[in-house]
Structure formats: C-alpha cells, structure tokens
Design an enzyme around this catalytic site. Structure first.
Site, PDB file in Angstrom:
ATOM      1  N   GLU A  47      28.188 -46.370 -34.099  1.00 53.90           N
ATOM      2  CA  GLU A  47      27.102 -45.464 -34.499  1.00 53.90           C
ATOM      3  C   GLU A  47      27.362 -44.093 -33.861  1.00 53.90           C
ATOM      4  O   GLU A  47      27.891 -44.018 -32.735  1.00 53.90           O
ATOM      5  CB  GLU A  47      25.776 -46.035 -33.973  1.00 53.90           C
ATOM      6  CG  GLU A  47      24.587 -45.105 -34.021  1.00 53.90           C
ATOM      7  CD  GLU A  47      23.395 -45.636 -33.215  1.00 53.90           C
ATOM      8  OE1 GLU A  47      23.605 -46.262 -32.157  1.00 53.90           O
ATOM      9  OE2 GLU A  47      22.256 -45.449 -33.679  1.00 53.90           O
ATOM     10  N   ASN A 110      20.344 -40.911 -39.286  1.00 53.65           N
ATOM     11  CA  ASN A 110      21.379 -41.590 -38.497  1.00 53.65           C
ATOM     12  C   ASN A 110      22.132 -42.439 -39.508  1.00 53.65           C
ATOM     13  O   ASN A 110      21.608 -43.450 -39.986  1.00 53.65           O
ATOM     14  CB  ASN A 110      20.705 -42.450 -37.409  1.00 53.65           C
ATOM     15  CG  ASN A 110      21.719 -43.051 -36.456  1.00 53.65           C
ATOM     16  OD1 ASN A 110      22.900 -43.155 -36.779  1.00 53.65           O
ATOM     17  ND2 ASN A 110      21.256 -43.456 -35.280  1.00 53.65           N
ATOM     18  N   LYS A 127      20.023 -45.263 -41.343  1.00 51.39           N
ATOM     19  CA  LYS A 127      19.381 -46.199 -40.424  1.00 51.39           C
ATOM     20  C   LYS A 127      17.879 -46.328 -40.694  1.00 51.39           C
ATOM     21  O   LYS A 127      17.159 -45.335 -40.760  1.00 51.39           O
ATOM     22  CB  LYS A 127      19.613 -45.741 -38.982  1.00 51.39           C
ATOM     23  CG  LYS A 127      19.144 -46.713 -37.912  1.00 51.39           C
ATOM     24  CD  LYS A 127      19.570 -46.187 -36.543  1.00 51.39           C
ATOM     25  CE  LYS A 127      19.183 -47.128 -35.425  1.00 51.39           C
ATOM     26  NZ  LYS A 127      19.646 -46.589 -34.103  1.00 51.39           N
ATOM     27  N   GLU A 146      15.308 -41.102 -30.951  1.00 49.55           N
ATOM     28  CA  GLU A 146      15.707 -41.249 -32.358  1.00 49.55           C
ATOM     29  C   GLU A 146      14.530 -41.017 -33.303  1.00 49.55           C
ATOM     30  O   GLU A 146      14.710 -40.485 -34.388  1.00 49.55           O
ATOM     31  CB  GLU A 146      16.321 -42.624 -32.600  1.00 49.55           C
ATOM     32  CG  GLU A 146      17.671 -42.809 -31.903  1.00 49.55           C
ATOM     33  CD  GLU A 146      18.405 -44.023 -32.411  1.00 49.55           C
ATOM     34  OE1 GLU A 146      18.661 -44.923 -31.593  1.00 49.55           O
ATOM     35  OE2 GLU A 146      18.704 -44.096 -33.610  1.00 49.55           O
ATOM     36  N   CYS A 171      22.902 -50.206 -35.266  1.00 50.51           N
ATOM     37  CA  CYS A 171      22.357 -50.415 -33.936  1.00 50.51           C
ATOM     38  C   CYS A 171      21.066 -51.237 -33.877  1.00 50.51           C
ATOM     39  O   CYS A 171      21.088 -52.438 -34.027  1.00 50.51           O
ATOM     40  CB  CYS A 171      22.177 -49.077 -33.236  1.00 50.51           C
ATOM     41  SG  CYS A 171      22.150 -49.305 -31.467  1.00 50.51           S
ATOM     42  N   ASN A 196      25.043 -47.861 -30.153  1.00 45.61           N
ATOM     43  CA  ASN A 196      25.036 -47.226 -28.837  1.00 45.61           C
ATOM     44  C   ASN A 196      23.861 -47.860 -28.105  1.00 45.61           C
ATOM     45  O   ASN A 196      22.700 -47.519 -28.412  1.00 45.61           O
ATOM     46  CB  ASN A 196      24.759 -45.710 -28.922  1.00 45.61           C
ATOM     47  CG  ASN A 196      25.931 -44.891 -29.434  1.00 45.61           C
ATOM     48  OD1 ASN A 196      26.409 -44.015 -28.726  1.00 45.61           O
ATOM     49  ND2 ASN A 196      26.379 -45.132 -30.652  1.00 45.61           N
TER      50      ASN A 196
HETATM   51  N1  ING Z   1      20.004 -48.340 -29.352  1.00 47.39           N
HETATM   52  C1  ING Z   1      19.368 -49.471 -28.803  1.00 47.39           C
HETATM   53  C2  ING Z   1      19.516 -50.731 -29.647  1.00 47.39           C
HETATM   54  O1  ING Z   1      18.635 -51.139 -30.374  1.00 47.39           O
HETATM   55  C3  ING Z   1      17.462 -50.402 -27.646  1.00 47.39           C
HETATM   56  C4  ING Z   1      17.937 -49.213 -28.455  1.00 47.39           C
HETATM   57  C5  ING Z   1      18.081 -50.738 -26.451  1.00 47.39           C
HETATM   58  C6  ING Z   1      16.424 -51.162 -28.126  1.00 47.39           C
HETATM   59  C7  ING Z   1      17.637 -51.861 -25.741  1.00 47.39           C
HETATM   60  C8  ING Z   1      15.963 -52.287 -27.418  1.00 47.39           C
HETATM   61  C9  ING Z   1      16.553 -52.621 -26.226  1.00 47.39           C
HETATM   62  O2  ING Z   1      20.556 -51.354 -29.475  1.00 47.39           O
HETATM   63  C10 ING Z   1      19.976 -47.815 -30.611  1.00 47.39           C
HETATM   64  N2  ING Z   1      20.701 -46.700 -30.816  1.00 47.39           N
HETATM   65  O3  ING Z   1      19.297 -48.311 -31.482  1.00 47.39           O
END
Ligand code: ING
Length: 326
Positions: A47, A110, A127, A146, A171, A196
């Site tokens: 991503e 995204n 996304k 985001e 993601c 990411n």
């Molecule tokens: N990053 C993370 C993901 O869903 C996240 C955001 C991190 C959500 C940890 C929940 C827990 O993998 C992106 N860019 O969506």
C-alpha cells in the site's frame, strides 16, 4: 489440470519522508528483476508504495499533503516501472495515493492498480475501509489520518488476469470478512493486498503483541472461507520513527501459508500458485450457491453498527433468531 501463476510478494522496508519517487522506483525495479529471475509472472507491492506513510502526520497545508499524491499513473517517474514490466513480462500490483479530478471535483483515494505482463493497467481499486481518525489527536504517539486524507472507494471488483480471476484490497480492508466475501461472490481466485501496519495501535496497545498474529489470521481466514489465494505485502520496518510489521505472505485457498518474508526490509517471497486449488473449496465446503442462506444475513447490509440492548449488553443471538429486532 493446473493454472500456475508464479507470484512474488514484493515487500518494502521503510521509505523515508525525503526519499524521491525516482529512488523508490529504483527499489521497486530491483525487486521486479529479482522476481523475474525467479520466474515470476506477477509481483505485488505494498500500500502507498511510492512514499512514506504520510497519514502518520497531521499536515495542515494541502499543498504539502498533495505532494504525496499521484495525479497521473503512470507518471514521469513511475513510467520506468511500467517499461520494465513490459520488458520483463512481469505484471505488478502497486499501491499509491491517487488524486483524481472527476466531473470537475478533486477526489483523493488510497488506491492500488493491477498491471498486466505487457505493462497495461487492467484494474484499479480504491480503498473502502479507511481506519484511524479524521481530526488531529495529539494524545497519540503518531497519527493515523486516513479518514482525513482519503475518501472511501465504491467497492470491491475483480478482473480476468494472469489466467484467472484477480481482486484487490488494501490494508485495513483485509481485517473485514465482507472484503473477501464480496470478491468471493464474484469468483475471485487471488486477492492482492498491500499494507502499512504499525506494530503499535494507540487506541488498543494491548493488541500490539498480537499484530503479526492478527495479520496472518485475517488473511488465512479470508483465503479459506472464500476458496481463494491471498497475497499480503508489507511496507515494513521503522519508517520515520514508527515500527511497522512485516509478515508479508502468500496464503493458499486451504488457508495454509506457502511463502513468507522473514526480514523487515526490501525482500521477495515467491510461490507458484495453482489457481485450480481454489476449485475443491469453491465446489464443496464453500459452494456458495448450494450452502449460503442470504435470508439470514440481511443485518450485514442493513446495519452499520452493532445494536446493543437497552442495558448496553450486546444483542443476543436468541433475539435475532426469533426475528425480533431490538
Ligand atoms: N493500517 C492498519 C491496518 O489496518 C490498523 C491500521 C492497525 C488498524 C492496527 C487496526 C489495528 O492494518 C492501515 N493502513 O490500514
């Protein structure tokens, strides 16, 4: 019979804030060359693979924000990747921040694209599930904006490519079962997902130790429950002070992980994926047409948030089974 797609998960290590697109494209090309040397037909990149993960910062100047976006794809710097793709006969999936002017209005998504082995774009995905928050939250060690910087996309499609049915997600999408099922209902045989993912999740630090487990759990479940291959690819490592998970892997329709990266840098993990391995799951256990009961599922579309009983307790299955709605 077999329909092999030789796939590389093209994991990236950190991209620095001041790293140019030209420098990043050189890294992407190096990975593509390694994938080609391994006989790959396709390489999947993360991503937002052209820049650092800028939603980690609260940026007020729209001009500065828009420096992270692509107005054209291919653009002057990314064109080199498309040319190498055509030269080597290696297709790719690339995530980037898309600035699109549609009907005179500017939209920011995204986005990821699927490029075939002749270097032509065959699909584009925007996304849907944008995690994080929309306003500056200084209490956080780092932001996850985001919801501020992007609009959600319209939905999940599939494309006929690489000898099968290929879909994309990005993601956070990979954490939601609806993502895979909507593509599963379109016959998807391989889902390509860049991510990411910070190790630390400020709202729930108690989840941090489970970040790699959750990463694998959701992609293995999505693969098995929809009889599809899933390729998950990280932008990993400590990027501008934020540690992001690795865990790039290739998951078979059985749910088994058949290849995975072991570093948090630029690395490829390769598998020869027989798309026909999807068939035994799609025709038996997950034969949707034979086994699914949509009449029981309408809450999934009707309701955004889960409803709680008056005392705040979760709705009981008994209530739902009796058809009574609180
Ligand atoms: N990053 C993370 C993901 O869903 C996240 C955001 C991190 C959500 C940890 C929940 C827990 O993998 C992106 N860019 O969506």
């Amino acid at each position: 019979m077999a329909r092999f797609v030789n796939v590389a998960a093209g994991q990236l290590g950190p991209i620095a804030r001041n790293e140019t697109r030209t420098e990043v494209v050189a890294r992407l090309q190096a990975l593509m060359r390694r994938a080609h040397a391994m006989g790959c037909h396709l390489i999947v990149y993360p991503e937002l693979a052209l820049t650092t993960f800028f939603p980690r910062w609260y940026i007020e100047d729209q001009v500065e924000i828009d420096r992270y976006f692509e107005r054209e794809m291919p653009g002057p710097e990314t064109r080199l990747l498309f040319e190498l793709s055509k030269q080597l006969g290696v297709g790719f999936c690339l995530g980037y921040a898309e600035l699109a002017v549609e009907d005179g209005r500017t939209h920011r998504y995204n986005t990821s694209i699927l490029v075939d082995r002749d270097g032509t774009i065959v699909a584009r995905y925007r996304k849907v599930h944008l995690p994080g928050h929309a306003e500056h939250e200084p209490w956080r060690r780092f932001q996850h904006l985001e919801k501020r910087y992007f609009e959600p996309g319209p939905g999940f499609g599939v494309a006929n490519a690489f000898g099968g049915v290929v879909g994309m997600a990005i993601c956070n999408d990979r954490r939601w079962p609806e993502t895979y099922r909507v593509m599963g209902l379109q016959g998807v045989e391989m889902v390509l997902i860049g991510y990411n993912t910070p190790v630390h999740n400020p709202p729930a630090p108690e989840h941090d130790d489970l970040s790699l487990f959750h990463n694998q759990l959701v992609m293995q479940a999505g693969a098995y429950q929809n009889g599809t291959w899933v390729v998950g690819v990280a932008k990993a490592g400590i990027e501008e002070g934020v540690d992001q998970i690795g865990g790039s892997c290739i998951v078979a329709p059985s749910g088994e992980i058949v290849a995975s990266c072991t570093t948090k840098g630029d690395e490829i993990a390769v598998a020869s994926c027989d798309l026909d391995l999807c068939n035994s799951y799609k025709r038996t256990t997950f034969n949707f047409d034979v086994h699914r009961q949509p009449h029981a599922y309408d809450l999934i579309v009707e309701r955004k948030g889960s409803s709680l009983m008056a005392d705040g307790s979760p709705v009981s299955t008994t209530t739902i089974n009796q058809g009574a709605r609180p």
